[in-house]
Every structure is written in structure tokens, then in C-alpha cells.
Design a protein around this motif. Structure first.
Motif, short mmCIF file in Angstrom:
data_model
loop_
_atom_site.label_atom_id
_atom_site.label_comp_id
_atom_site.label_asym_id
_atom_site.label_seq_id
_atom_site.Cartn_x
_atom_site.Cartn_y
_atom_site.Cartn_z
N ALA A 25 23.28 55.38 63.13
CA ALA A 25 24.35 55.52 64.13
C ALA A 25 25.33 54.34 64.09
CB ALA A 25 23.76 55.68 65.52
N GLN A 26 24.81 53.12 63.95
CA GLN A 26 25.69 51.95 63.87
C GLN A 26 26.53 51.99 62.60
OE1 GLN A 26 22.90 48.64 64.49
NE2 GLN A 26 24.42 47.86 65.94
N GLY A 27 25.93 52.41 61.51
CA GLY A 27 26.65 52.52 60.25
C GLY A 27 27.76 53.55 60.32
N VAL A 28 27.48 54.66 60.99
CA VAL A 28 28.51 55.70 61.15
C VAL A 28 29.66 55.16 62.01
CG1 VAL A 28 29.04 57.98 62.11
CG2 VAL A 28 26.95 57.64 60.77
N ALA A 29 29.33 54.44 63.08
CA ALA A 29 30.37 53.87 63.94
C ALA A 29 31.25 52.89 63.15
CB ALA A 29 29.74 53.18 65.14
N ALA A 30 30.63 52.05 62.33
CA ALA A 30 31.39 51.11 61.51
C ALA A 30 32.24 51.86 60.48
CB ALA A 30 30.45 50.13 60.81
N LEU A 31 31.68 52.91 59.93
CA LEU A 31 32.41 53.73 58.96
C LEU A 31 33.63 54.36 59.60
CD1 LEU A 31 32.64 55.07 56.16
CD2 LEU A 31 31.02 56.80 56.97
N VAL A 32 33.47 54.90 60.81
CA VAL A 32 34.60 55.51 61.52
C VAL A 32 35.68 54.46 61.77
CG1 VAL A 32 35.33 56.56 63.71
CG2 VAL A 32 33.29 57.42 62.53
N ASP A 33 35.28 53.26 62.16
CA ASP A 33 36.27 52.19 62.37
C ASP A 33 37.05 51.92 61.08
OD1 ASP A 33 35.57 51.86 65.03
OD2 ASP A 33 34.32 50.09 64.65
N ASP A 34 36.33 51.82 59.96
CA ASP A 34 36.98 51.58 58.67
C ASP A 34 37.91 52.74 58.30
OD1 ASP A 34 35.58 49.20 58.49
OD2 ASP A 34 34.11 49.97 57.04
N LEU A 35 37.45 53.96 58.54
CA LEU A 35 38.26 55.13 58.23
C LEU A 35 39.54 55.15 59.07
CD1 LEU A 35 35.38 57.74 58.01
CD2 LEU A 35 36.92 57.14 56.12
N ILE A 36 39.41 54.84 60.34
CA ILE A 36 40.59 54.84 61.21
C ILE A 36 41.59 53.77 60.78
CG2 ILE A 36 41.39 54.37 63.57
CD1 ILE A 36 38.92 55.96 64.54
N THR A 37 41.09 52.58 60.46
CA THR A 37 41.98 51.50 60.02
C THR A 37 42.74 51.91 58.76
OG1 THR A 37 40.57 49.80 61.00
CG2 THR A 37 42.07 49.10 59.25
N THR A 38 42.02 52.40 57.78
CA THR A 38 42.64 52.81 56.52
C THR A 38 43.55 54.01 56.73
OG1 THR A 38 40.79 51.96 55.23
CG2 THR A 38 42.16 53.64 54.18
N GLY A 39 43.09 54.97 57.52
CA GLY A 39 43.89 56.16 57.77
C GLY A 39 45.18 55.85 58.49
N GLN A 40 45.16 54.91 59.41
CA GLN A 40 46.38 54.54 60.13
C GLN A 40 47.39 53.92 59.16
OE1 GLN A 40 46.37 56.38 62.69
NE2 GLN A 40 46.71 54.87 64.30
N GLU A 41 46.90 53.09 58.22
CA GLU A 41 47.80 52.50 57.23
C GLU A 41 48.41 53.59 56.34
OE1 GLU A 41 45.58 49.52 55.10
OE2 GLU A 41 45.07 48.46 56.95
N LEU A 42 47.57 54.51 55.90
CA LEU A 42 48.07 55.60 55.06
C LEU A 42 49.04 56.49 55.84
CD1 LEU A 42 44.82 56.59 53.17
CD2 LEU A 42 46.89 55.63 52.16
N HIS A 43 48.69 56.79 57.08
CA HIS A 43 49.55 57.62 57.92
C HIS A 43 50.93 56.99 58.06
CE1 HIS A 43 51.14 59.42 61.64
NE2 HIS A 43 50.41 60.47 61.31
#
Length: 108
Positions: A25-43
């Protein structure tokens, strides 16, 4: 600044791994944070493409990104968060592919 292609590929691969390799669960939460950061830059980068020059794929990825961020995980618990991460990763993969296509078209 645009995230590096290899870093994006690695991030997407972390999210789209086999179910039995899913992080805790902690790993998924960290992954989501990384995805959102990267996705916002790409967006932000894809959004700079003039609308008249955006492919249907680019426009759809922008709309999907906005929806996924607003809606968040559909449901509760670890599985919902994991599915949300995987959805974000797929959209990121599409936005990155859109930018790669744009770069190739500009290089011609």
C-alpha cells in the motif's frame, strides 16, 4: 522541463507490472505520487501544443488526465488505488508517445 523518456518508461513499467508484483500500500501511494508529478509535467507540455495541431490522441489524453485526477480512485482500498495508478500510467504513456510523435514530426 520535459521528463526523460527512459524515466517515463521505467515509471510506467512500475505501474503496469504483473499483479503479483504489485507494491504494498505504501509503495502504491508513492507510485501514485510519482505518476502525478510526471503526468502533470507531461500534461503541461502537451497542453502547449496548439489545439489545431493536437492529434485526437493528444486531446483525449489531456481530457482523461483531468478526469482521472478529479475522480481519483474508483472505490476504496488497495486494489482501487492500484487500478488508479495503472490508469494514470496508461495516460502518461499516451502523452509521452504524443510528444515523441511531435518531436519526430518536427525533426522532418
Amino acid at each position: 522541463m520535459r521528463p526523460q523518456a527512459q524515466a517515463i518508461d521505467d515509471l510506467v513499467e512500475r505501474a503496469l507490472t504483473r499483479y503479483d508484483q504489485r507494491p504494498d500500500a505504501q509503495g502504491v501511494a508513492a507510485l501514485v505520487d510519482d505518476l502525478i508529478t510526471t503526468g502533470q509535467e507531461l500534461h503541461a507540455t502537451v497542453s502547449q501544443i496548439p489545439v489545431a495541431q493536437q492529434s485526437e490522441r493528444a486531446s483525449a489524453s489531456l481530457a482523461e488526465w483531468a478526469y482521472f485526477l478529479e475522480a481519483g480512485p474508483l472505490g476504496h482500498g488497495d486494489h482501487a488505488n492500484w487500478n488508479h495508478a495503472r490508469g494514470l500510467a496508461r495516460i502518461i504513456r499516451t502523452m509521452a508517445a504524443t510528444l515523441a510523435e511531435q518531436d519526430r514530426a518536427g525533426a522532418r
